[in-house]
Design a protein around this motif. Sequence first.
Motif, mmCIF file in Angstrom:
data_model
loop_
_atom_site.group_PDB
_atom_site.id
_atom_site.type_symbol
_atom_site.label_atom_id
_atom_site.label_comp_id
_atom_site.label_asym_id
_atom_site.label_seq_id
_atom_site.Cartn_x
_atom_site.Cartn_y
_atom_site.Cartn_z
ATOM 1 N N SER A 1 43.004 76.308 52.304
ATOM 2 C CA SER A 1 43.456 75.063 51.674
ATOM 3 C C SER A 1 42.784 74.879 50.310
ATOM 4 O O SER A 1 43.426 74.460 49.340
ATOM 5 C CB SER A 1 43.181 73.864 52.574
ATOM 6 N N GLN B 1 44.431 77.210 47.821
ATOM 7 C CA GLN B 1 45.710 76.653 47.357
ATOM 8 C C GLN B 1 45.493 75.552 46.327
ATOM 9 O O GLN B 1 46.240 75.441 45.349
ATOM 10 C CB GLN B 1 46.541 76.135 48.539
ATOM 11 N N GLU B 2 44.473 74.709 46.549
ATOM 12 C CA GLU B 2 44.155 73.657 45.580
ATOM 13 C C GLU B 2 43.811 74.266 44.217
ATOM 14 O O GLU B 2 44.286 73.795 43.175
ATOM 15 C CB GLU B 2 42.960 72.828 46.063
ATOM 16 N N LYS C 1 44.590 77.282 43.090
ATOM 17 C CA LYS C 1 45.774 77.934 42.520
ATOM 18 C C LYS C 1 46.692 76.929 41.838
ATOM 19 O O LYS C 1 47.166 77.161 40.723
ATOM 20 C CB LYS C 1 46.574 78.661 43.614
ATOM 21 N N SER C 2 46.934 75.827 42.513
ATOM 22 C CA SER C 2 47.834 74.838 41.921
ATOM 23 C C SER C 2 47.203 74.195 40.682
ATOM 24 O O SER C 2 47.888 73.913 39.697
ATOM 25 C CB SER C 2 48.261 73.789 42.942
ATOM 26 N N ALA C 3 45.882 73.960 40.701
ATOM 27 C CA ALA C 3 45.209 73.393 39.534
ATOM 28 C C ALA C 3 45.276 74.358 38.351
ATOM 29 O O ALA C 3 45.488 73.935 37.206
ATOM 30 C CB ALA C 3 43.751 73.071 39.866
ATOM 31 N N SER D 1 47.647 76.688 37.878
ATOM 32 C CA SER D 1 49.038 76.765 37.406
ATOM 33 C C SER D 1 49.455 75.498 36.659
ATOM 34 O O SER D 1 50.280 75.554 35.748
ATOM 35 C CB SER D 1 49.989 77.033 38.579
ATOM 36 N N GLU D 2 48.855 74.350 37.011
ATOM 37 C CA GLU D 2 49.172 73.094 36.322
ATOM 38 C C GLU D 2 48.342 72.919 35.049
ATOM 39 O O GLU D 2 48.597 72.007 34.261
ATOM 40 C CB GLU D 2 48.924 71.907 37.261
ATOM 41 N N THR E 1 45.138 72.115 35.024
ATOM 42 C CA THR E 1 44.151 71.046 35.209
ATOM 43 C C THR E 1 42.821 71.554 35.757
ATOM 44 O O THR E 1 41.906 70.772 35.997
ATOM 45 C CB THR E 1 44.704 69.973 36.166
#
Length: 104
Positions: free
Chosen positions: A64, A67-68, A70-72, A74-75, A77
């Motif tokens: 988890s 994933q956090e 990775k998304s940060a 890609s965004e 941030t």
Amino acid sequence: MKIDNSIHSVSNVSGGDGKKRPENASASGINPENTSNTVHISAQAINLKSSERISSNDAVVDMSRVQEIKSAISEGTFKVNPDVVADRLLETVKELINTKEDRS
């Protein structure tokens, strides 16, 4: 081409006792009449299996959190704290030096 239809007899072959034996029984010294259907597992194998079961339950990576991150990333941030990175890098180098000295 000429085909030879003659049959040559072999004198050293015996009929045996009619029982089917494994192909490698005579080579391995196993007597098929004395074998049983039991398997013995050593204590070391049992310990290895139980430790494998325990380690499979404990996740080494927190998916988890991955994933956090990775998304940060890609965004756009995700923030890198250079002080924390430097401190942890120095800790790792110190541990590597200490383990190398312990081996010497």
